[in-house]
Design an enzyme around this catalytic site. Sequence first.
Site, mmCIF file in Angstrom:
data_model
loop_
_atom_site.group_PDB
_atom_site.id
_atom_site.type_symbol
_atom_site.label_atom_id
_atom_site.label_comp_id
_atom_site.label_asym_id
_atom_site.label_seq_id
_atom_site.Cartn_x
_atom_site.Cartn_y
_atom_site.Cartn_z
ATOM 1 N N THR A 71 0.828 -1.206 0.000
ATOM 2 C CA THR A 71 0.000 0.000 0.000
ATOM 3 C C THR A 71 0.860 1.252 0.000
ATOM 4 O O THR A 71 0.628 2.186 -0.779
ATOM 5 C CB THR A 71 -0.955 -0.005 1.205
ATOM 6 N N ASN A 150 -5.437 -9.403 -8.244
ATOM 7 C CA ASN A 150 -5.421 -10.126 -6.973
ATOM 8 C C ASN A 150 -6.661 -10.985 -6.743
ATOM 9 O O ASN A 150 -6.642 -11.892 -5.925
ATOM 10 C CB ASN A 150 -5.280 -9.145 -5.809
ATOM 11 N N GLN A 180 1.143 -8.970 -6.569
ATOM 12 C CA GLN A 180 0.736 -10.370 -6.743
ATOM 13 C C GLN A 180 1.626 -11.125 -7.731
ATOM 14 O O GLN A 180 1.514 -12.344 -7.832
ATOM 15 C CB GLN A 180 -0.715 -10.447 -7.208
ATOM 16 N N SER A 200 5.222 -6.211 -2.117
ATOM 17 C CA SER A 200 4.909 -6.412 -0.701
ATOM 18 C C SER A 200 5.594 -7.673 -0.191
ATOM 19 O O SER A 200 5.564 -8.712 -0.852
ATOM 20 C CB SER A 200 3.394 -6.536 -0.516
ATOM 21 N N THR A 238 13.558 6.101 10.599
ATOM 22 C CA THR A 238 14.507 5.011 10.840
ATOM 23 C C THR A 238 14.018 3.739 10.156
ATOM 24 O O THR A 238 12.873 3.331 10.319
ATOM 25 C CB THR A 238 14.659 4.756 12.345
ATOM 26 N N CYS A 325 -7.958 -7.062 1.580
ATOM 27 C CA CYS A 325 -7.602 -5.704 1.978
ATOM 28 C C CYS A 325 -8.779 -4.743 1.979
ATOM 29 O O CYS A 325 -8.633 -3.580 2.309
ATOM 30 C CB CYS A 325 -6.509 -5.158 1.048
#
Length: 383
Positions: A71, A150, A180, A200, A238, A325
């Site tokens: 995302t 997806n 995907q 991802s 970070t 999602c």
Amino acid sequence: MECYFDNSATTRVYDVAIEAVVKAMKEDYGNPSSLHNKGLDAEHLVADSASAIASVLKVLPEEIIFTSGGTESNNMAIIGSALAKRRSGKHIVVSSVEHASVSAVMQFLIREGYEISYVPTNSEGIATAEDFAAAVRDDTILVSCMHINNEIGSVMPVAEIAKAVKAKNKNVYFHVDAIQSFGKIPAVPKQIGCDLMSVSGHKIHGPKGSGFLYVKKGLLLRPIIYGGGQQKNMRSGTENVPAIAGLGAAVKKTFDNFDEKTAHIRAVRDKLVKGVTELENVYCNTDIENGAPHIASISFTGVRAEVMLHALEDKGIYVSSGSACSSNKSKESAVLTAIGLDKARLESTLRFSFAEENTEEEVDYALTVIKELLPMLRHYVRG
């Protein structure tokens, strides 16, 4: 028996990735921006993961920006491009079947004064290169397209799309959502012709909260997170070293014996599809020959998807009703609507998605359960 057939939602983390995460937390826990040895050890983990990913993609390590997942990668690619190129135009072209992490961004950009053109798909969920090129104008700044859908597993002709849109307007950025496809089919930026690629970690047996964006060297992209200037000022904050280390380990393992793993996944998927489509009024919405190897969209007409999903869950079989999602589970799938499914199939569709750990024995068990459940559930609904 427990059968996890929801690998497009998320995957079980590889043991080697878990070990990498734990080591980074327990031993290499320094801040990668620190100048002492603990910081350097952490910095080396980040660099090693970037190199592992770059090697697979055949790109430079400095072209990899680590993110919190798909995302954020999609948001960074699209909003970053829109901000960087807004003086050249405010027109964006996207397919009509994108994931919410793309389609919702488009709605945000519309509110910010951008114009979005949506390219339709055919009955297999594929948008053509010609249609994408036809939508491109002189003021188009970005074209975005998913590689694998997806929900139904259709594979977009992204290399053809890239060639066609660049021929129409050479200044257009081309972004590919490979969330995907990475680790499932070849997805190499130079072969595809993309400038930006989102990935991802938890879709490839890496930890949740990990991912990356490939950004072609020299591409002007505005950051959407500001702060200390980490990652070449592109993503301040970070770095999540444990997640990045786990992602790097997962990438390495994913591409070990890649062809054999893919063939196994496809064989398991095909066995399931063959078995269920032999049943009365059960339909496969995935192009088995040309689609992704790991996804099968199946309509069990006469039974609502949620009912079938929970009946399977009671037997230890885990599947999905569309995209995991989406927070609005009651809304009809835009993808299934776009490919023209009738209401009976829209309301009865489940997604089975597979990984290398799935077995043919699991499929045999699932088929036995489905053959027992389906007549009973249909009878109950009619009653």
